[in-house]
Design an enzyme around this catalytic site. Structure first.
Site, PDB file in Angstrom:
ATOM      1  N   GLU A 191       0.837  -1.207   0.000  1.00  0.00           N
ATOM      2  CA  GLU A 191       0.000   0.000   0.000  1.00  0.00           C
ATOM      3  C   GLU A 191       0.871   1.256   0.000  1.00  0.00           C
ATOM      4  OE1 GLU A 191      -3.205  -0.276  -0.237  1.00  0.00           O
ATOM      5  OE2 GLU A 191      -3.517  -2.344   0.450  1.00  0.00           O
ATOM      6  N   THR A 192       0.387   2.257  -0.703  1.00  0.00           N
ATOM      7  CA  THR A 192       0.900   3.619  -0.602  1.00  0.00           C
ATOM      8  C   THR A 192      -0.258   4.499  -0.141  1.00  0.00           C
ATOM      9  OG1 THR A 192       2.571   3.316  -2.328  1.00  0.00           O
ATOM     10  CG2 THR A 192       1.875   5.571  -1.868  1.00  0.00           C
TER      11      THR A 192
END
Length: 262
Positions: free
Chosen positions: A44-45
């Protein structure tokens, strides 16, 4: 634009689940956020943009898609705001696709208030597919956006061999595989999470999956406060507590990298 990489649900570097956290000065096109997330190539970002005092918009992108809810990247975002950007407030609010989420700084880490994910029966087709993936399963069910398989014991979860092609074809965000923890451990239950359809074959620690694991194991164990341990290669520990229609997720985080996107 500055970014930080934070290991969430871990008290030590290189454990838990790493997330990239970016604080935006102005809105960024979705296509650019997706390209940056692909460049980081982490599960995830997280993208933050301030809306008010202690109030931020928050979006999460895997390397291939935007998701509706992510626990570890929310923990990472809150940690970065406090530890790297110097926010003084002990409570933060996040506007997300899953509604408003809360983060509180506490003595032993961070607590997140997330929506409880409902547990329901599978369709006949889902039941057949899940039992094909794991013969001898104790139970199968739908767990919020995901599907869940309960195996016989902790060793069965640890030794589970995923068929990523079959898991990606399931009508769900991902697959949770879980079992009661061994009596001698410091956890109540263990799990692994697979999300190949979202570009994540196996997620190191999945906070959002614990929104379903909490009510699932609460019903089985008769507890409203528990600890879950995710048995990925990196591993991680998630505290859970059920309060009404919310699950409190608790854990620690540590920043391991900092940089600038040019």
């Amino acid at each position: 634009m500055k970014y930080f990489i934070v290991d969430a649900f871990s008290a030590a570097r290189f454990g838990g689940n790493p997330a990239a956290v970016c604080l935006l000065d102005a809105a960024l096109p979705d296509v650019d956020m997706q390209l940056i997330a692909a460049e980081f190539n982490l599960s995830e970002t997280a993208y933050l943009q301030q809306l008010g005092e202690g109030y931020y918009s928050l979006r999460w992108f895997t390397p291939t898609t935007e998701v509706k809810l992510c626990g570890h990247a929310t923990l990472a975002a809150a940690h970065a705001l406090w530890a790297q950007w110097g926010i003084k407030l002990d409570s933060l609010r996040f506007a997300t696709r899953s509604g408003e989420l809360l983060a509180n700084r506490v003595a032993n880490g961070i607590t997140l208030a997330f929506p409880l994910a409902p547990i329901s029966s599978c369709s006949d087709q889902e039941r057949v597919a899940l039992r094909h993936l794991a013969g001898g399963a104790n139970a199968v069910c739908r767990a919020g956006e995901d599907l869940l398989i309960e195996l016989q014991d902790e060793a069965a979860v640890q030794n589970f061999i995923p068929n990523f092609t079959a898991i990606a074809a399931l009508p769900a965000r991902g697959l949770i595989v879980t079992a009661a923890a061994n009596a001698e451990t410091d956890a109540n239950f263990v799990s692994r999470f697979f999300g190949p359809a979202a570009g994540i074959d196996e997620d190191p620690v999945t906070g959002s999956a614990h929104c379903a694991l909490a009510p699932y194991w609460s019903n089985k164990l008769g507890l409203i406060e528990m600890h879950g341990r995710q048995l990925s290669a990196r591993g991680g520990k998630v505290g859970v507590a059920i309060i009404g229609d919310k699950v409190l997720l608790s854990g620690q985080a540590v920043t391991v990298m900092a940089g600038e996107i040019l």
